[in-house]
Design an enzyme around this catalytic site. Structure first.
Site, short mmCIF file in Angstrom:
data_model
loop_
_atom_site.label_atom_id
_atom_site.label_comp_id
_atom_site.label_asym_id
_atom_site.label_seq_id
_atom_site.Cartn_x
_atom_site.Cartn_y
_atom_site.Cartn_z
CD GLU A 51 7.55 3.09 -0.81
OE1 GLU A 51 8.35 3.68 -0.06
OE2 GLU A 51 7.75 2.88 -2.01
CD GLU B 72 0.67 0.05 3.15
OE1 GLU B 72 0.38 0.95 3.98
OE2 GLU B 72 1.85 -0.27 2.91
#
Length: 704
Positions: free
Chosen positions: A443, A440
């Site tokens: 990271e 997401e």
């Protein structure tokens, strides 16, 4: 040879000659901290050099691309009349002044001795005509006669992003250094009358009391080279001040670096400064006019973003000219990128800020870079890359695939070639890999993320419009069908109702937000029930035109977020990325080490909340968040990635609501300030995609 220990960790100690032997290449190299309060470069393409300032000295200098640091530090070393060796970092207090009313990237550092004995002023510019940094210096004695002092320019090259592979030597009055195809030359006016090169930690700094050791023209062995030069004082010495200018030139070879440095130094510093500032003034004068109390911060944010664009690989803009917390234990090898890399996510945030500024040409270059340099053959984008497009991170993040589609629609890039070569491959990749993402927007985690889903849905709607314009109705129908289906299922995948309420989770690792799956927080943050971990990523559903600001799930989630991850600071409200975050300074204030960190407050999240409040119709609340962001900025008007989150502090440098050792300036933070300022001016969020809002909010495109 001489000993310089800990020069870039705020400590420089003189040690006796009977110390244990050091490695043949010198002591380990360390980048200075990431809390930059100055950043500059010429607004010309011929001058491919960028500088940063922190702790009262020059820190990383980048050449010939904005992702290639070649300098660790440059500062003045002072030998007092009593023979004491002092440094600017350790033995002075530091202040910074922004010159030219923030209409250019112009800064002056002022360092006052802790003893009160002297004052140093340094002004920095780069020569618009070539790759040279000029520093105008004034040393003023406040007590003894200035002639009783000896001054040395200390220079620590780290060419090619590594500290342990430089060669260094003197040639006449010049200090030269090289590694591979990168070289530097340091000269002075008045000229250096003494020069010396050595390896960090290899001999006794106390030699400075009687002058520099003689290294003549001998080339130092490859290693962590550091260099010293003592400027002459002919025609520049009065009873109170020593004034001189140093030129730090760069080139592929030392002869070119020296040629550049001499050419710049022959020019009057004030003439170069005038040309430097004028080139920025032209751009500043084209910026939108905003309220006077925001104007200086607004200008600086715009100029920093403009300065972060590479001059060879046009459209590539790095996330920050810094390495958070100095990048770890050493900077010996070229394996630490810091934040001087290009993320498609950050570049999208910056590009839409440029579009809001009215600088569509720069926004279009960013889109061209995303499509022509970064994009992979399968339509996806790397996690991040060097400015030349070489991938760095290896993970797939679907919001980074979707944002270029939104940007293309926003900028009107709908031609057939762009559609067939770039838009369709990216949209098809999202269709085949989504809706769950490998990582997401922080990271870290895989699964169903409200923020990523928002980008995917908006990206597919934008791609569908471009497909229809190019006659591909089949793809358009498929994209819209998928976007609609994912929009209908956002709550089913990401809203939990098993903890006494209904609210968006940060991420669910499968499509069931109520099953109590365990989630491990990165960097040693612990393992928790995923229903306990929330962030504000669901606000992307509002910003991108998928959910209304008064949507019941959004309102309920805001209440949970404000209860768990909001902090009232002296500057205003701020938010953590998510609860139990571990990406930040350790509890004792020490640098983030990947295992024992504590996540701190993120400045850009205050701006995101401001955009939400504007969408909700509360302009006063949105304005309050804008002013909070402005108070987060340091004395150089650089807005950081993170700010300290509590009144108690284990270290003097960590102050409640002030920037930490995280990336500063962060391009995303600066872009967020620009966007919120202009959105407030226009009374709406300019970057909300019209096509998406028209489809899901039933807002007419004329109204938007």
């Amino acid at each position: 040879m001489f000993m310089l220990v800990g020069i870039n960790s705020s400590t420089l100690l003189a040690q006796a000659t009977n110390n244990p032997a050091v490695a043949s290449q010198g002591d380990a190299a360390h980048w200075l901290g990431a809390a930059k309060n100055g950043f500059g470069t010429s607004n010309t393409l011929r001058s491919k050099v960028w500088f940063t300032l922190t702790e009262g000295v020059l820190s990383e200098v980048f050449y010939p691309t904005v992702d290639m640091p070649c300098v660790q530090s440059l500062q003045i070393i002072i030998v007092t009349p009593e023979g004491k060796v002092e440094t600017e970092i350790r033995d002075t207090t530091h202040t910074l002044t922004i010159l030219d009313d923030a209409r250019s990237l112009s800064f002056q550092q002022e360092n006052r001795a802790l003893s009160g004995a002297y004052l140093i002023r340094k002004t920095y510019v780069t020569d618009p005509q070539r790759s040279v940094l000029l520093v105008n210096l004034s040393f003023q004695s406040l007590q003894p006669p200035v002639s009783a002092y000896k001054l040395y320019v200390y220079y620590d090259p780290s060419l090619n992003n590594s500290g342990l592979h430089d060669s260094g030597w003197s040639k006449e009055d010049a200090l030269l250094a090289s590694e591979g195809d990168k070289a530097s030359a340091l000269i002075s006016n008045p000229a250096f009358v003494e020069t010396s090169s050595g390896l960090l930690g290899a001999s006794d700094l106390l030699a400075l009391r009687s002058g520099l050791p003689k290294t003549a023209n001998a080339i130092m062995s490859v290693g962590n080279v550091v260099q010293l030069g003592r400027p002459g004082t002919t025609d520049r010495l009065d009873s109170h001040a020593i004034n001189f200018t140093v030129a730090l030139g760069f080139g592929a070879k030392t002869d070119l670096a020296l040629k550049n440095a001499r050419a710049s130094l022959r020019r009057n510093f004030s003439a170069v400064q005038s040309e430097y500032e004028s080139s920025w003034n032209v751009y500043s004068n084209r910026l939108p006019v905003v309220e006077s109390k925001y104007r200086r911060q607004f200008r600086m944010a715009a100029l920093v973003l403009k300065g972060l664009e590479d001059k060879t690989f046009r459209g590539a803009m790095i996330a920050s000219p810094s390495t958070p917390w100095g990048g770890g234990p050493n900077s010996n090898e070229a394996n630490t990128t810091g934040y001087h890399a290009v993320w498609a996510r950050d570049l999208y945030q910056v590009a839409i800020a440029f579009d809001a500024l009215g600088d569509r040409a720069t926004a279009l270059r960013a889109l061209d870079y995303l499509f022509r340099v970064q994009q992979k053959p399968d339509g996806s984008f790397p996690q991040n890359s060097c400015v030349d497009g070489r991938p760095i991170g290896g993970s797939s993040q679907l919001d980074e695939v979707a944002f270029p589609l939104i940007l293309a629609q926003q900028l009107g890039r709908t031609d057939r070639l762009t559609w067939s070569r770039h838009i369709k491959p990216a949209a098809d990749f999202i269709m085949s890999k989504g809706p769950a993402t490998e990582q997401e927007r922080w990271e870290e985690k895989s699964g169903y993320s409200p923020a990523t889903l928002a980008a995917e849905i908006a990206g597919l709607v934008c791609a569908a419009h471009i497909a229809r314009l190019n006659g591909d109705r089949q793809s358009a129908r498929a994209y819209l069908k998928t976007a609609d289906d994912w929009k209908r299922n956002v709550e089913r995948w990401t809203v939990t109702n098993s903890k006494g309420g209904q609210y968006y989770l940060r991420v669910t690792q499968n499509d069931d937000p109520n099953d109590g799956a365990r989630i491990e927080i990165n960097s040693g943050g612990g393992v928790y029930d995923e229903r306990e971990i929330v962030d504000g990523g669901f606000l992307e559903l509002v910003r991108l035109g998928i959910k209304r600001a008064n949507d019941p799930f959004v309102l309920q989630s805001l209440a949970v977020v404000d209860r768990l991850i909001k902090v009232a600071t002296p500057a205003g409200s701020a938010w953590y990325r998510y609860n139990h975050d571990a990406y930040g300074e350790r509890a004792d204030g020490g640098h983030y080490d990947g295992q024992h960190g504590v996540g701190r407050l993120w400045a850009l999240l205050t701006g995101e909340r401001g955009e939400y409040e504007l969408a909700f119709g509360d302009k006063a609340a949105a304005r309050g968040h804008l002013e909070t962001m402005m108070r987060f900025a340091n004395d150089g008007l650089m807005i950081p990635e993170q700010v300290w989150d509590r009144a108690d502090s284990p270290q003097p440098a960590l102050r409640f609501a002030a920037g930490t050792g995280s990336a500063t300036p962060l391009a995303w933070s600066m872009a967020q300030f620009i966007r919120l300022t202009l959105n407030l001016h226009h009374g709406r969020n300019l970057e909300t995609p019209k096509r998406v809002a028209a489809r899901y909010l039933k807002v007419s495109r004329k109204e938007k």
